[in-house]
Motif scaffolding. Structure first.
Motif, short mmCIF file in Angstrom:
data_model
loop_
_atom_site.label_atom_id
_atom_site.label_comp_id
_atom_site.label_asym_id
_atom_site.label_seq_id
_atom_site.Cartn_x
_atom_site.Cartn_y
_atom_site.Cartn_z
N SER A 11 0.83 -1.21 0.00
CA SER A 11 0.00 0.00 0.00
C SER A 11 0.86 1.25 0.00
O SER A 11 0.57 2.22 -0.71
CB SER A 11 -0.93 -0.02 1.22
N LEU A 12 1.93 1.23 0.78
CA LEU A 12 2.80 2.39 0.89
C LEU A 12 3.52 2.68 -0.41
O LEU A 12 3.57 3.82 -0.89
CB LEU A 12 3.81 2.19 2.02
N ILE A 13 4.09 1.64 -1.05
CA ILE A 13 4.88 1.85 -2.27
C ILE A 13 3.99 2.26 -3.44
O ILE A 13 4.36 3.08 -4.27
CB ILE A 13 5.69 0.57 -2.61
N LYS A 14 2.78 1.71 -3.48
CA LYS A 14 1.88 2.10 -4.56
C LYS A 14 1.40 3.53 -4.39
O LYS A 14 1.25 4.28 -5.36
CB LYS A 14 0.67 1.16 -4.59
N LYS A 15 1.17 3.93 -3.15
CA LYS A 15 0.75 5.30 -2.90
C LYS A 15 1.87 6.28 -3.24
O LYS A 15 1.61 7.36 -3.80
CB LYS A 15 0.34 5.46 -1.44
N ALA A 16 3.10 5.91 -2.93
CA ALA A 16 4.24 6.79 -3.22
C ALA A 16 4.49 6.89 -4.73
O ALA A 16 4.92 7.93 -5.22
CB ALA A 16 5.49 6.28 -2.51
N ALA A 17 4.23 5.81 -5.46
CA ALA A 17 4.52 5.80 -6.89
C ALA A 17 3.38 6.36 -7.73
O ALA A 17 3.57 6.64 -8.92
CB ALA A 17 4.82 4.36 -7.34
N TYR A 18 2.21 6.54 -7.13
CA TYR A 18 1.04 6.96 -7.91
C TYR A 18 1.20 8.40 -8.38
O TYR A 18 1.55 9.29 -7.59
CB TYR A 18 -0.22 6.81 -7.07
N ARG A 19 0.95 8.65 -9.66
CA ARG A 19 1.13 9.97 -10.24
C ARG A 19 -0.12 10.86 -10.15
O ARG A 19 -0.04 12.05 -10.36
CB ARG A 19 1.51 9.85 -11.72
N GLY A 20 -1.27 10.25 -9.94
CA GLY A 20 -2.51 11.01 -9.97
C GLY A 20 -2.76 11.81 -8.71
O GLY A 20 -1.96 11.82 -7.76
N TYR A 21 -3.92 12.48 -8.70
CA TYR A 21 -4.32 13.31 -7.57
C TYR A 21 -5.72 12.87 -7.15
O TYR A 21 -6.73 13.45 -7.59
CB TYR A 21 -4.31 14.79 -7.95
N PRO A 22 -5.82 11.84 -6.30
CA PRO A 22 -7.14 11.30 -5.92
C PRO A 22 -8.07 12.33 -5.29
O PRO A 22 -9.28 12.25 -5.43
CB PRO A 22 -6.79 10.17 -4.94
N GLN A 23 -7.51 13.30 -4.59
CA GLN A 23 -8.34 14.30 -3.94
C GLN A 23 -9.06 15.20 -4.95
O GLN A 23 -10.05 15.86 -4.60
CB GLN A 23 -7.51 15.16 -2.98
N ALA A 24 -8.58 15.23 -6.19
CA ALA A 24 -9.19 16.07 -7.23
C ALA A 24 -9.87 15.22 -8.30
O ALA A 24 -10.16 15.72 -9.39
CB ALA A 24 -8.15 16.99 -7.85
N ALA A 25 -10.11 13.96 -8.00
CA ALA A 25 -10.65 13.05 -9.01
C ALA A 25 -12.09 13.41 -9.38
O ALA A 25 -12.88 13.87 -8.56
CB ALA A 25 -10.58 11.61 -8.49
N VAL A 26 -12.40 13.20 -10.65
CA VAL A 26 -13.77 13.35 -11.17
C VAL A 26 -14.16 12.03 -11.80
O VAL A 26 -13.45 11.51 -12.66
CB VAL A 26 -13.86 14.49 -12.21
N ARG A 27 -15.29 11.47 -11.39
CA ARG A 27 -15.73 10.17 -11.87
C ARG A 27 -16.70 10.34 -13.02
O ARG A 27 -17.45 11.33 -13.13
CB ARG A 27 -16.38 9.37 -10.75
N LEU A 28 -16.72 9.33 -13.89
CA LEU A 28 -17.58 9.37 -15.06
C LEU A 28 -19.06 9.36 -14.68
O LEU A 28 -19.88 9.99 -15.36
CB LEU A 28 -17.27 8.17 -15.98
N ASP A 29 -19.41 8.67 -13.60
CA ASP A 29 -20.82 8.59 -13.23
C ASP A 29 -21.38 9.95 -12.82
O ASP A 29 -22.60 10.15 -12.83
CB ASP A 29 -21.04 7.56 -12.12
N THR A 30 -20.51 10.91 -12.45
CA THR A 30 -20.99 12.26 -12.16
C THR A 30 -21.24 13.06 -13.44
O THR A 30 -21.83 14.14 -13.38
CB THR A 30 -19.97 13.01 -11.30
N MET A 31 -20.79 12.52 -14.59
CA MET A 31 -20.95 13.21 -15.86
C MET A 31 -22.00 12.56 -16.75
O MET A 31 -22.25 13.03 -17.86
CB MET A 31 -19.60 13.18 -16.62
N GLU A 32 -22.62 11.47 -16.28
CA GLU A 32 -23.45 10.68 -17.17
C GLU A 32 -24.70 11.40 -17.64
O GLU A 32 -25.27 11.03 -18.67
CB GLU A 32 -23.84 9.37 -16.49
N LYS A 33 -25.16 12.43 -16.94
CA LYS A 33 -26.33 13.17 -17.38
C LYS A 33 -25.98 14.24 -18.40
O LYS A 33 -26.69 14.44 -19.38
CB LYS A 33 -27.03 13.80 -16.18
N VAL A 34 -24.88 14.95 -18.16
CA VAL A 34 -24.53 16.06 -19.05
C VAL A 34 -23.69 15.60 -20.24
O VAL A 34 -23.73 16.20 -21.32
CB VAL A 34 -23.79 17.16 -18.26
#
Length: 619
Positions: A11-34
């Motif tokens: 868990s630690l090594i994957k979190k350190a290596a992850y390039r994304g920004y989970p706190q700013a994530a936008v999911r597709l299901d929030t866009m499915e209406k528009v």
């Protein structure tokens, strides 16, 4: 303890290596209406449904930390086929949530302009995306600022070119030039994308595909019959690369007394003789880790193979046909033309229907609806001083003789009183889907009931309400079993009264077969056009997408239904759809238009929604 420490480390090594920004994530299901509305507004194919894509392996360079963690070896990119538009399930590329949301909109706009090349050359992918970007910005100048913001934030994420080998640096420079200046030719020739990270602002260079694997002697209709009917497509649909493999013709596979054969099931096709009753193939999630599945056609006929299909009942148990069948055309979206006399619609009456009183459970609701809809009934307004009419206007007659006696009479002849009916010229045809899927149950506990029972209650209450309003209406149902047997049930014709006989036909309804919606709509259009009314309303009540056995699954059925709706609207009808399918928002805007359908998630509310909807549409 070792396992717990290992999980902590992982868990630690994957979190350190992850390039994304989970706190700013936008999911597709929030866009499915528009998202579908925006895609169509940008000129995208309205027939495409929205799906989440799947991560595929790439050849880009990864950092040492990423290689140790085993992450960032897959990427989710946008792409489309002839049925669906695939977008990343989640975008957390940028630290700014608004940029991640804007990236979704940009991918939608680009997909509307992107036309993949037939060639497999990597250079074609780069040039095609560059040209699609140029066309997109030319057609929609308002997106230029959004695009520049995305490019300015994205290029630094691709790393420094100084750390790349010379050949990769040349390719990376060409990609950045194409991103920053899509209208300018490239300064360098790109021969390979080896070691280059994929471009998140572009469409997928080699999207996952599932080519058809068929025998030469296959019959299309037979294959369609063997498919499992009425399966709902998941919004999160897994996609794979597919390769065709030769069938293993060995009669006897290796005999294994342990369950290790499930390991081979997902990678290589192995015929295994099983001698146990457990038919589980192991954990199905194993397939989620694969990008390529091997597909083989088994040409051997086996007596154990079951072919499930529906068949028409014997004549003694079938519904009663009304005259010969009616030949109707059907729309072939591939050739963009109507195929004449392709479907046979058979008008019928429900079998074993008997005169029935309104069920006691519906009487209270029916009484309330009759009172409400009586307000819609045509009212009589008294008109005085008419030249002719049904009664004398006594006030004018008395006034006239008084004036005669006084010698001041002026004969006008307007001595009559008339009460003409304030006619509301409206005819409504309600078409109910009574396919096999209406056998499903809705509700919980004592409130549970089958969909067909809810439909029957809705038809009875709808008829009670319209009977009180005085509007002309007809009730029909339909199901189908291939194109030569589209069953069109007459519950109440326009020339019939609503009475015990009509209620008996409704009560005798039972789940039928499949849903060839286009033919049923065309037959309803023909009936409704014969009614002498200024406004003609066609209401369709259904619980799913159009489908049938012979090629009517998927886009073929959707496009034929859409064409039938367009024909009805062109003829002056007002088609409207009421559905209990929770996923109908994905395809009904394409079929009926954005404002000509309503989704009722709770099927038990269908009777109330239907009558309220009619009250609104009939204004």
């Amino acid at each position: 303890m070792e396992e717990k420490v290992g999980s902590w480390w992982d868990s630690l090594i994957k979190k350190a290596a992850y390039r994304g920004y989970p706190q700013a994530a936008v999911r597709l299901d929030t866009m499915e209406k528009v998202a579908p509305v925006f895609f169509r507004a940008m000129g995208g194919n309205p027939a495409l449904g929205l799906r989440s894509t799947v991560g595929t392996e790439h050849q880009g360079r990864r950092s040492l930390l990423e290689r140790i963690a085993g992450t960032n070896d897959r990427v989710e990119l946008a792409w489309a086929d002839d049925k669906s538009l695939f977008l990343p399930e989640q975008i957390d590329l940028f630290p700014d949530k608004s940029l991640n949301r804007k990236l979704y909109f940009w991918l939608l706009a680009l997909s509307a302009e992107y036309v993949p090349e037939l060639s497999d050359a990597k250079m074609d992918w780069l040039r095609t995306n560059q040209e699609a970007t140029q066309r997109c910005l030319a057609a929609m100048p308002g997106l230029a600022q959004v695009y520049q913001e995305l490019v300015a934030a994205y290029i630094p994420l691709r790393g420094s070119m100084g750390m790349m080998p010379a050949a990769q640096a040349v390719t990376e420079k060409a990609i950045r030039e194409a991103l920053e200046h899509p209208g300018q030719p490239l300064s360098a020739t790109v021969n390979s994308l080896e070691g280059i990270m994929p471009v998140h602002l572009w469409s997928h260079p080699t999207p996952p595909s599932m080519p058809a694997v068929r025998r030469k002697d296959d019959d299309d209709e037979t294959d369609a019959e063997a498919t499992l009917h009425n399966q709902k497509e998941s919004k999160k649909q897994r996609r794979y690369r597919a390769k065709q493999a030769e069938q293993d013709e060995r009669k006897n596979g290796p005999l294994m007394i342990f369950r290790a054969e499930s390991i081979f099931t997902w990678d290589n096709f192995v015929k295994v003789n099983r001698h146990d009753d457990d038919d589980e193939l192991g954990d199905l999630r194993a397939a989620d880790d694969m990008d390529e599945l091997a597909i083989a056609r088994d040409t051997k006929k086996r007596s154990s193979r079951l072919k499930l299909d529906l068949d028409l009942p014997a004549n003694a148990y079938d519904d009663t046909p009304l005259g010969p069948g009616i030949l109707l055309p059907e729309w072939n979206y591939k050739t963009q033309q109507l195929v004449a006399d392709h479907c046979c619609v058979q008008p019928m009456l429900p079998k074993n229907s008997h005169p029935t009183e309104l069920p006691e459970r519906l009487q209270r609701s029916a009484h309330r609806l009759r009172r409400q809809f009586q307000a819609l009934a045509p009212q009589r307004n008294r008109r005085f001083g008419q030249i002719d009419g049904m009664d004398l206007d006594l006030d004018r007659v008395v006034r006239f003789f008084t004036e005669v006696k006084s010698g001041k009479a002026e004969s006008t002849g307007n001595f009559y009183l008339d009460t003409p009916r304030n006619e509301r010229s409206l005819a409504c045809l309600l078409l109910a889907d009574v396919s096999l899927s209406t056998e499903a149950w809705v509700g919980k506990g004592q409130q549970a009931s089958s969909v067909i029972d809810v439909v029957k209650d809705s038809l009875m209450l709808f008829a009670e309400a319209l009977q009180a309003s005085g509007d002309a209406f007809g009730l029909y149902g339909f199901s189908s079993l291939k194109r030569k047997q589209v069953r069109y049930l007459t519950l109440k014709g326009f020339d019939e009264s609503y009475n015990e006989v009509t209620r008996g036909r409704i009560a005798a309804l039972s789940p039928g077969f499949y849903t060839r919606m286009g033919a049923a709509i065309r037959q309803s259009t023909e009936i409704l056009l014969k009614q002498p009314a200024h406004k003609r309303l066609l209401l369709l009540v259904t619980d799913g997408k159009p489908n049938d056995l012979d090629h009517y699954e998927g886009r073929y059925g959707v496009e034929d239904t859409r064409q039938a709706v367009l024909e009805a609207r062109k003829a002056g009808l007002v088609p409207f759809c009421v559905t209990i399918d929770r996923e109908a928002g994905e395809y009904l805007p394409h079929l009926f238009g954005t404002h000509h359908y309503v989704v009722v998630p709770d099927a038990t509310r269908l009777p109330k929604v239907l009558t309220r909807l009619y009250s609104t549409l009939s204004q």
